[in-house]
Scaffold this motif. Structure first.
Motif, mmCIF file in Angstrom:
data_model
loop_
_atom_site.group_PDB
_atom_site.id
_atom_site.type_symbol
_atom_site.label_atom_id
_atom_site.label_comp_id
_atom_site.label_asym_id
_atom_site.label_seq_id
_atom_site.Cartn_x
_atom_site.Cartn_y
_atom_site.Cartn_z
ATOM 1 N N PHE A 365 -10.534 -10.481 4.972
ATOM 2 C CA PHE A 365 -10.654 -9.133 4.092
ATOM 3 C C PHE A 365 -10.075 -8.823 2.683
ATOM 4 O O PHE A 365 -10.387 -7.676 1.874
ATOM 5 N N ASN A 366 -10.482 -9.358 2.145
ATOM 6 C CA ASN A 366 -9.997 -9.844 0.839
ATOM 7 C C ASN A 366 -8.823 -9.268 0.031
ATOM 8 O O ASN A 366 -8.703 -9.003 -1.192
ATOM 9 N N TRP A 367 -7.841 -8.899 1.056
ATOM 10 C CA TRP A 367 -6.245 -9.042 0.922
ATOM 11 C C TRP A 367 -5.951 -9.524 -0.568
ATOM 12 O O TRP A 367 -5.357 -10.997 -0.135
ATOM 13 N N LYS A 368 -5.053 -9.398 -1.123
ATOM 14 C CA LYS A 368 -4.472 -9.381 -2.650
ATOM 15 C C LYS A 368 -3.215 -9.925 -1.465
ATOM 16 O O LYS A 368 -2.625 -9.483 -0.790
ATOM 17 N N ARG A 369 -2.131 -11.570 -2.253
ATOM 18 C CA ARG A 369 -1.829 -12.594 -1.912
ATOM 19 C C ARG A 369 0.127 -11.251 -0.724
ATOM 20 O O ARG A 369 0.544 -10.813 -0.051
ATOM 21 N N LYS A 370 0.529 -10.681 -2.573
ATOM 22 C CA LYS A 370 1.451 -9.529 -1.769
ATOM 23 C C LYS A 370 1.117 -8.065 -1.258
ATOM 24 O O LYS A 370 1.915 -8.206 -0.195
ATOM 25 N N PRO A 371 0.180 -7.495 -1.007
ATOM 26 C CA PRO A 371 -0.056 -6.659 0.136
ATOM 27 C C PRO A 371 0.022 -7.285 1.168
ATOM 28 O O PRO A 371 0.523 -6.619 2.106
ATOM 29 N N ALA A 372 -0.730 -8.704 1.406
ATOM 30 C CA ALA A 372 -0.392 -9.095 2.572
ATOM 31 C C ALA A 372 0.502 -9.180 2.979
ATOM 32 O O ALA A 372 1.013 -9.149 4.294
ATOM 33 N N ALA A 373 1.449 -9.787 2.245
ATOM 34 C CA ALA A 373 2.324 -10.750 2.466
ATOM 35 C C ALA A 373 3.882 -9.165 2.796
ATOM 36 O O ALA A 373 4.529 -8.951 3.820
ATOM 37 N N TRP A 374 3.441 -7.767 2.521
ATOM 38 C CA TRP A 374 4.589 -6.783 2.380
ATOM 39 C C TRP A 374 4.215 -6.387 3.768
ATOM 40 O O TRP A 374 4.626 -5.661 4.628
ATOM 41 N N SER A 375 2.568 -6.707 4.154
ATOM 42 C CA SER A 375 2.123 -6.089 5.507
ATOM 43 C C SER A 375 2.990 -6.889 6.608
ATOM 44 O O SER A 375 3.526 -6.330 7.527
ATOM 45 N N PHE A 376 3.135 -8.062 6.622
ATOM 46 C CA PHE A 376 3.899 -8.947 7.214
ATOM 47 C C PHE A 376 5.205 -9.034 7.468
ATOM 48 O O PHE A 376 5.651 -8.741 8.542
ATOM 49 N N GLY A 377 5.876 -8.386 6.395
ATOM 50 C CA GLY A 377 7.483 -7.638 6.312
ATOM 51 C C GLY A 377 7.233 -6.578 7.213
ATOM 52 O O GLY A 377 7.968 -6.902 7.768
ATOM 53 N N LEU A 378 5.983 -5.240 7.259
ATOM 54 C CA LEU A 378 6.371 -4.180 7.460
ATOM 55 C C LEU A 378 6.024 -4.947 9.446
ATOM 56 O O LEU A 378 7.193 -3.851 9.812
ATOM 57 N N ILE A 379 5.321 -5.633 9.236
ATOM 58 C CA ILE A 379 5.117 -5.786 11.013
ATOM 59 C C ILE A 379 6.213 -6.346 11.545
ATOM 60 O O ILE A 379 6.850 -5.683 12.568
ATOM 61 N N VAL A 380 6.735 -7.128 10.930
ATOM 62 C CA VAL A 380 8.199 -7.679 12.023
ATOM 63 C C VAL A 380 8.595 -7.254 11.382
ATOM 64 O O VAL A 380 9.461 -6.436 12.712
ATOM 65 N N LEU A 381 9.312 -6.125 11.086
ATOM 66 C CA LEU A 381 10.625 -5.100 10.882
ATOM 67 C C LEU A 381 10.014 -4.218 11.981
ATOM 68 O O LEU A 381 11.123 -4.008 12.836
ATOM 69 N N ILE A 382 8.646 -3.684 12.047
ATOM 70 C CA ILE A 382 8.433 -2.543 13.053
ATOM 71 C C ILE A 382 9.141 -3.516 14.662
ATOM 72 O O ILE A 382 9.095 -3.199 15.624
ATOM 73 N N LEU A 383 8.200 -4.353 14.928
ATOM 74 C CA LEU A 383 8.375 -5.288 15.981
ATOM 75 C C LEU A 383 9.678 -6.603 16.165
ATOM 76 O O LEU A 383 9.843 -6.426 17.835
ATOM 77 N N GLY A 384 10.423 -6.550 15.398
ATOM 78 C CA GLY A 384 12.027 -6.500 16.087
ATOM 79 C C GLY A 384 12.908 -5.259 16.049
ATOM 80 O O GLY A 384 14.404 -6.039 16.526
ATOM 81 N N MET A 385 12.772 -3.942 15.202
ATOM 82 C CA MET A 385 13.241 -3.280 15.738
ATOM 83 C C MET A 385 14.036 -3.391 17.514
ATOM 84 O O MET A 385 15.528 -3.295 17.343
#
Ligand code: MET
Length: 515
Positions: A365-385
């Motif tokens: 999807f041609n994402w930049k590294r930074k937003p891609a990294a933040w999206s990982f953090g967010l998904i893990v946060l939600i899934l880990g809750m």
């Protein structure tokens, strides 16, 4: 084809990052407990055999799959396997290699966040003056998200978020600027801390600093072989499971890291360097801390009892108390080193879990590294809750079972078939050997083609239908009742479902209302 042109900064950095991916909480908390539960010294025999005939082949398979995919600009397993198999289906199977990482990260990072918090508490001296019960109840309160001792409400949640922020921030710095740098600092420190604690583990003397037994008692207990267990399939399944977990094979992380290796560079020797480094940390350091120190103070019987509840209790309820017996300063140093080494072990693994998802977003999807990294953090946060909020309901164990155990075996089995039989063993062998700095023993061509897939199939089927209490003798003579730990029974009756059923059982609710 993506514009993602990242690569590793140096060979040492790559090996340390790969070793960091493998060396994790499993080496210090899971391995010693598995060894004690499965025949002590005898466990090492199936364990080493599994390392040689499943672990090493899988390392070579995954490293070469990764480098191969990277040549076509692919850095996540769906597209890596797609370049190897012709059928469309492979791509979907490859999704495992992203999903497993996210699901494991969801509970793994929570555990990692405890270690961070316990480093602070060791520095603050929170455990000084508490008795064994006090230290244990600190932990119980912590995971029940109860009153915080640091004065922070929901301390466990706060540390979980902090830990995820740290992971995300490092991931956003890139491979050589973030992940590799952390591995270069974290791995050597982890080894130094581990050596110090292992030295303590080896030199405990009965009567000194409150200890009741010499180190030899614990070490003998751990390493005395119980050969009666050697032929039990349950022990072999446990050994295989530990090999998957500790090497992080069947996950998709190794493929992803290896996809950033330049196509002419070696993978055969690199894979062995990282793999053997993991084994050193696991078998030498992992076995010399948790069990010998605990037994030195508490004796075999009590530790055996505690081990039944897994390694977490020993690590978080028992050791911090024992460290206080060494005096305030040495106790604090030991606490910082123990939880610090766990933290480095954890973060170098959880960073690896973030990279496949980031690579996927960047490539496709041609994402930049930074937003891609933040999206990982967010998904893990939600899934880990759920693991954070409902720890006592067995959610954590449920994640560990499905994502950290079953998925690894399934993916490892499928990728081995792809590599050896679909892609083809001759091509596969050429991949492993291309640019190799060692001579890979020819016997491995045979092992990878026949032995590894058959054993993986056996592990999978064995886990699917484990008989009650692991008693295969009885089962094979016709008396087959499935154990609670078998995959089939887990599907039918997960502990989570049971707990939820109990929680909503009118009889129990009535009982609770009466009290
Ligand atoms: N290999 C790492 C460990 O031993 C991560 C495992 S995740 C299934 O902890």
């Amino acid at each position: 084809m993506s514009a993602n042109k990242e690569s590793w900064g140096s060979r040492v950095g790559l090996i340390l990052a790969m070793a960091g991916n493998a060396v994790g909480l499993g080496n210090f908390l899971r391995f010693p407990v598995q060894a004690v539960q499965n025949g002590g010294g005898a466990f090492i025999i199936p364990y080493l055999v599994c390392f040689l005939v499943m672990g090493i082949p899988l390392l070579w398979i995954e490293w070469s799959m990764g480098r191969f995919g990277g040549r076509f600009g692919n850095h996540s397993t769906p597209y890596i396997v797609d370049t190897m198999g012709k059928h469309r289906l492979w791509k979907y199977i490859g999704v495992f290699g992203i999903w497993t990482n996210i699901a494991v990260a969801a509970y793994y990072c929570y555990l990692e966040s405890w270690t961070l918090s316990y480093v602070f508490h060791s520095i603050l001296g929170t455990f000084n003056g508490l008795d064994q019960e006090g230290v244990a109840s600190f932990f119980d309160t912590y995971v029940s998200i109860g009153d915080s001792t640091l004065g922070i409400p929901y301390e466990a949640v706060v540390f979980y978020i902090l830990c995820l922020l740290l992971n995300t921030w490092i991931l956003s710095k890139g491979l050589s600027g973030g992940v590799e740098r952390v591995a270069k600092i974290g791995m050597p420190l982890l080894i130094v801390f581990g050596m110090f604690l292992a030295y303590k583990g080896f030199t405990i003397k009965a009567g000194e600093a409150g200890a009741s037994f010499d180190s030899a008692v614990g070490l003998n207990f751990l390493w005395t072989p119980d050969y009666t267990q050697l032929w039990s399939p349950t022990v072999w399944l446990a050994a295989a499971g530990q090999i998957f977990f500790t090497l992080s094979v069947g996950m998709g992380t190794i493929h992803c890291y290896a996809s950033y290796v330049r196509s002419k560079d070696d993978i055969a020797l690199n894979a062995m360097s990282a793999g053997w480094m993991n084994e050193f940390v696991e078998v030498v350091l992992g076995a010399s801390i948790l069990i010998p120190i605990s037994i030195g103070y508490l004796g075999i019987d009590r530790v055996q009892e505690l081990v039944q509840q897994g390694g977490l209790g020993l690590a978080f309820k028992t050791l911090p108390f024992l460290f206080t017996q060494w005096g305030e300063v040495l106790g604090a140093i030991a606490g910082v080193m123990w939880f610090g080494l766990l933290f480095f072990a954890g973060i170098t693994s959880s960073l690896a879990m973030g990279t496949p998802w980031i690579g996927f977003l960047q490539d496709e999807f041609n994402w930049k590294r930074k937003p891609a990294a933040w999206s990982f953090g967010l998904i893990v946060l939600i899934l880990g809750m759920p693991t954070v909020l409902f720890f006592h309901y067995g959610v954590f164990d449920e994640y560990d079972y499905w994502a950290g155990t079953v998925s690894l075996v399934v993916f490892a089995l499928v990728e081995t078939i792809l590599f050896a039989w679909v892609f083809g063993m001759d091509r596969g062998w050429r991949e492993i050997n291309s640019g190799a700095d060692i001579k890979v023993p020819d016997i491995y061509k045979f092992i990878i083609k026949f032995v590894t897939p058959v054993l993986l199939l056996w592990v999978f089927i064995g886990s699917l239908v484990t008989p009650k209490g692991g008693d295969w003798g009885k089962a094979l003579s016709g008396d087959w009742v499935l154990d609670d730990s078998s995959i089939i029974n887990k599907i039918k009756n997960s502990s989570l479902k049971r707990q939820l059923a109990e929680a909503t059982d009118p009889a129990i609710i009535e009982q609770l209302q009466e009290t």
